[in-house]
Design a protein around this motif. Structure first.
Motif, PDB file in Angstrom:
ATOM      1  N   ARG A  76       0.839  -1.204   0.000  1.00  0.00           N
ATOM      2  CA  ARG A  76       0.000   0.000   0.000  1.00  0.00           C
ATOM      3  C   ARG A  76       0.879   1.261   0.000  1.00  0.00           C
ATOM      4  O   ARG A  76       0.635   2.207  -0.747  1.00  0.00           O
ATOM      5  CB  ARG A  76      -0.923   0.004   1.216  1.00  0.00           C
ATOM      6  CG  ARG A  76      -1.903   1.184   1.223  1.00  0.00           C
ATOM      7  CD  ARG A  76      -2.926   1.071   2.341  1.00  0.00           C
ATOM      8  NE  ARG A  76      -2.302   1.009   3.669  1.00  0.00           N
ATOM      9  CZ  ARG A  76      -2.202  -0.098   4.388  1.00  0.00           C
ATOM     10  NH1 ARG A  76      -2.707  -1.247   3.940  1.00  0.00           N
ATOM     11  NH2 ARG A  76      -1.629  -0.069   5.588  1.00  0.00           N
ATOM     12  N   VAL A  77       1.912   1.255   0.822  1.00  0.00           N
ATOM     13  CA  VAL A  77       2.837   2.405   0.853  1.00  0.00           C
ATOM     14  C   VAL A  77       3.537   2.559  -0.491  1.00  0.00           C
ATOM     15  O   VAL A  77       3.698   3.677  -1.005  1.00  0.00           O
ATOM     16  CB  VAL A  77       3.880   2.240   1.983  1.00  0.00           C
ATOM     17  CG1 VAL A  77       4.933   3.344   1.895  1.00  0.00           C
ATOM     18  CG2 VAL A  77       3.201   2.263   3.340  1.00  0.00           C
ATOM     19  N   GLN A  79       2.410   1.679  -3.355  1.00  0.00           N
ATOM     20  CA  GLN A  79       1.431   2.231  -4.292  1.00  0.00           C
ATOM     21  C   GLN A  79       1.317   3.740  -4.129  1.00  0.00           C
ATOM     22  O   GLN A  79       1.350   4.500  -5.107  1.00  0.00           O
ATOM     23  CB  GLN A  79       0.055   1.595  -4.056  1.00  0.00           C
ATOM     24  CG  GLN A  79      -0.146   0.225  -4.676  1.00  0.00           C
ATOM     25  CD  GLN A  79      -1.563  -0.283  -4.415  1.00  0.00           C
ATOM     26  OE1 GLN A  79      -2.138  -0.047  -3.359  1.00  0.00           O
ATOM     27  NE2 GLN A  79      -2.117  -0.996  -5.385  1.00  0.00           N
ATOM     28  N   GLU A  80       1.184   4.173  -2.887  1.00  0.00           N
ATOM     29  CA  GLU A  80       1.008   5.597  -2.602  1.00  0.00           C
ATOM     30  C   GLU A  80       2.208   6.409  -3.069  1.00  0.00           C
ATOM     31  O   GLU A  80       2.067   7.541  -3.539  1.00  0.00           O
ATOM     32  CB  GLU A  80       0.772   5.796  -1.096  1.00  0.00           C
ATOM     33  CG  GLU A  80      -0.556   5.237  -0.603  1.00  0.00           C
ATOM     34  CD  GLU A  80      -0.638   5.202   0.917  1.00  0.00           C
ATOM     35  OE1 GLU A  80       0.408   5.500   1.564  1.00  0.00           O
ATOM     36  OE2 GLU A  80      -1.711   4.866   1.444  1.00  0.00           O
ATOM     37  N   GLN A  81       3.408   5.838  -2.910  1.00  0.00           N
ATOM     38  CA  GLN A  81       4.635   6.539  -3.292  1.00  0.00           C
ATOM     39  C   GLN A  81       4.987   6.364  -4.774  1.00  0.00           C
ATOM     40  O   GLN A  81       5.990   6.901  -5.244  1.00  0.00           O
ATOM     41  CB  GLN A  81       5.806   6.024  -2.430  1.00  0.00           C
ATOM     42  CG  GLN A  81       5.652   6.287  -0.939  1.00  0.00           C
ATOM     43  CD  GLN A  81       5.661   7.769  -0.611  1.00  0.00           C
ATOM     44  OE1 GLN A  81       6.350   8.552  -1.245  1.00  0.00           O
ATOM     45  NE2 GLN A  81       4.864   8.157   0.383  1.00  0.00           N
ATOM     46  N   ASN A  82       4.151   5.592  -5.468  1.00  0.00           N
ATOM     47  CA  ASN A  82       4.379   5.341  -6.901  1.00  0.00           C
ATOM     48  C   ASN A  82       5.687   4.581  -7.167  1.00  0.00           C
ATOM     49  O   ASN A  82       6.308   4.741  -8.219  1.00  0.00           O
ATOM     50  CB  ASN A  82       4.383   6.668  -7.673  1.00  0.00           C
ATOM     51  CG  ASN A  82       3.866   6.504  -9.089  1.00  0.00           C
ATOM     52  OD1 ASN A  82       3.097   5.590  -9.371  1.00  0.00           O
ATOM     53  ND2 ASN A  82       4.294   7.373  -9.990  1.00  0.00           N
ATOM     54  N   TRP A  83       6.123   3.764  -6.204  1.00  0.00           N
ATOM     55  CA  TRP A  83       7.383   3.028  -6.334  1.00  0.00           C
ATOM     56  C   TRP A  83       7.236   1.778  -7.192  1.00  0.00           C
ATOM     57  O   TRP A  83       8.220   1.302  -7.757  1.00  0.00           O
ATOM     58  CB  TRP A  83       7.902   2.611  -4.949  1.00  0.00           C
ATOM     59  CG  TRP A  83       8.317   3.761  -4.091  1.00  0.00           C
ATOM     60  CD1 TRP A  83       8.480   5.059  -4.484  1.00  0.00           C
ATOM     61  CD2 TRP A  83       8.595   3.719  -2.690  1.00  0.00           C
ATOM     62  NE1 TRP A  83       8.858   5.832  -3.429  1.00  0.00           N
ATOM     63  CE2 TRP A  83       8.936   5.044  -2.304  1.00  0.00           C
ATOM     64  CE3 TRP A  83       8.593   2.712  -1.727  1.00  0.00           C
ATOM     65  CZ2 TRP A  83       9.286   5.369  -0.986  1.00  0.00           C
ATOM     66  CZ3 TRP A  83       8.939   3.037  -0.425  1.00  0.00           C
ATOM     67  CH2 TRP A  83       9.279   4.344  -0.054  1.00  0.00           C
TER      68      TRP A  83
END
Length: 555
Positions: A76-77, A79-83
């Motif tokens: 989820r993190v 995804q949020e950071q676009n990594w």
């Protein structure tokens, strides 16, 4: 062709995230021969590590069930950071339910395998996932990194550095367009592959490198590996089979990395800009970036923006350098050379504004201006029945991609048979001739067919001089200044000069020796049958009025 062993770049890095030390040890044992392993015992630690250096990882192996932050939380993190666009994730778990697997894929996982681990399956899936993910990062010609991957990798290296000092190098192969024409596209690609491997296996020992575009290569090296004497030798090399070796030069821009906050793209641009400031690529084929180069780059942009205004204000003047008949000592012809006298900046050197106008795409407009001014001068001399001599005007290789300009010149040669237009000659360097390709050299021959004399400038400075004499008809060869300067210094050069003069005369071609400055040089050229001399021994370039006065005096 010299065989080059494939040198491996530094190991790709894997982040293993699992709260079980035993599982981490098992996976590390399977993968550590091929990859560099970094471990995290929980999700929070994994996120912390990725924030510091995610660009350095090629893949993440991620457990689902962990304390603090589980695998789904990590995804989820990411995804949020676009990594997840730049870092693939394989889920490792004992859980095999469709719910778990489906959710992992929905959140962006690339693959999923369960415990117990099978070494062959683990290694294969890791390799395949990395390869699939890195397709957008691989250069299709060299098989190494492309620009996108290089930026990503270097960012990771600089993020992790402790005490190491790094340098970014920017290489290019000189006259690659001409070489590509000679070798063909397939042969040119092989040269690029070969040069890529040559850098990799060199003493520079790149940390990362890539073909950035065309024949341009960038590499990151440790400062301790840069030896300028070695770099000079490295840039000068032979390529090809023993019976058909080609001598090739490369050049290099050097940028010492100091500001870690600067973008990698800006670092590449600085190294590339430094390369543009090489003054003698044969003696010193590299230049180190200095801050004033950035200022000069801005100056080049100003030159282009002020060029058209300069033309309108007649700030550009034609200077003439006489060419002397060796037998009579009288002026036989002249070369037209452009000078720019800016209304506020004063004299601007051709060495500064000509490269800027070539980069900016204005050089053909300047060449058209020069042709027009020379024709005006010759026409005025004819109308007044005053003495005149043929005048040569330089053509840039870029002119041959401007068909309007060349058609304009041909039309002028065809209409009316004006004597002043027949007296115009055109010079092109052998390097430019090789670069423009067969389709565009036909236009050069059209100029000759319509009465214009064609001069091949800088003869002997390139790698294909004699082949050009076989393929094209020239009226005059201008011997490169480097030969003339070695008269009285190098006996081999003198023997080569004698051979060139004899060969040209057998082909019905006359010769101009450029750059003669001493009595010894002039005496040698005279004794060995050179037809004409252009150099400071006789005359420097001069304003039009001064040149015309010499003609009036019968010089």
């Amino acid at each position: 062709m010299e065989k080059m062993p494939m040198k491996q770049m530094r190991k790709k890095k894997i982040l293993i995230v699992d709260d079980s030390e035993m599982n981490r040890d098992i996976l590390t044992g399977m993968l550590e021969d091929e990859y560099e392993i970094v471990e995290a015992e929980d999700g929070e630690k994994a996120i912390e590590i990725m924030k510091e250096g995610r660009f350095g990882f090629s893949i993440v192996l991620l457990d689902i069930t962990m304390p603090k932050l589980d695998g789904f939380g990590v995804l989820r993190v990411m995804q949020e950071q676009n990594w997840l666009k730049e870092l693939p994730v394989i889920i490792i778990s004992a859980e095999t339910s469709n719910e778990y697997i489906g959710r992992a894929y929905e959140m962006g996982a690339s693959d999923y395998f369960s415990r117990p681990f099978d070494a062959r399956i683990v290694i294969s899936r890791v390799r395949n996932t990395i390869a699939l993910f890195e397709r957008d990062y691989i250069d299709q010609i060299t098989g190494g990194y492309n620009r996108k991957a290089f930026i990503r990798q270097v960012a990771g290296v600089l993020k992790e550095r402790e005490t190491e000092e790094y340098i970014l190098l920017f290489f290019n192969i000189k006259n690659f367009k001409a070489i590509n024409e000679l070798l063909g596209v397939g042969g040119g690609d092989k040269l690029l592959q070969w040069f890529y491997q040559r850098i990799l296996r060199s003493k520079l020992d790149p940390v990362d490198m890539a073909r950035i575009e065309s024949d341009h290569f960038a590499c990151l090296i440790e400062k301790k590996n840069l030896d300028f004497d070695y770099l000079t030798e490295f840039c000068d090399f032979s390529y090809g089979e023993e019976k058909r070796q080609m001598h090739i030069y490369s050049t290099c821009g050097v940028y010492y990395i100091q500001d870690e906050t600067m973008s990698i793209t800006s670092m590449i641009d600085r190294a590339k800009l430094a390369k543009e400031y090489i003054t003698d690529e044969y003696l010193k084929p590299y230049t180190v970036f200095k801050n004033n180069m950035q200022d000069t780059y801005v100056d080049e942009m100003e030159i282009c923006s002020e060029f058209e205004d300069g033309i309108a204000k007649r700030e550009f003047q034609v200077f003439y350098q006489p060419v002397v008949d060796v037998k009579t000592g009288k002026i036989a012809s002249a070369e037209a050379l452009v000078r720019w006298f800016h209304e506020t900046k004063g004299f601007i050197s051709p060495g500064q504004f000509i490269p800027a106008l070539e980069k900016g795409g204005y050089i053909s407009e300047l060449d058209r201006y020069m042709v027009r001014k020379v024709i005006e001068c010759l026409e005025q001399r004819r109308k007044e029945s005053r003495p005149a001599v043929p005048v040569s005007v330089n053509l840039s290789w870029m002119d041959f991609y401007d068909e309007n300009m060349l058609e304009w010149i041909v039309s002028g040669l065809q209409c009316g048979g004006k004597e002043e237009e027949k007296m115009i000659r055109f010079e092109i360097t052998e390097t430019s001739l090789a670069a423009i390709g067969e389709n565009h050299t036909r236009m050069l021959m059209r100029l000759r067919e319509n009465g214009a004399k064609i001069l091949l400038d800088d003869f002997g400075s390139g790698y294909s001089s004699f082949g050009m004499l076989q393929d094209y008809d020239f009226d005059i060869l201008k011997i490169d200044i480097s030969f003339v300067r070695n008269i009285g210094v190098n006996k081999k050069t003198e023997s080569i000069l004698r051979a060139i003069i004899d060969m040209a005369h057998q082909l019905g071609i006359r010769l101009v020796a450029e750059g003669a400055e001493t009595e010894e040089q002039v005496a040698f050229l005279r004794e060995n049958g050179c037809d004409y001399i252009q150099g400071y021994y006789y005359y420097k370039p001069m304003p039009q009025a001064e040149f015309l006065q010499l003609l009036e005096e019968g010089k």
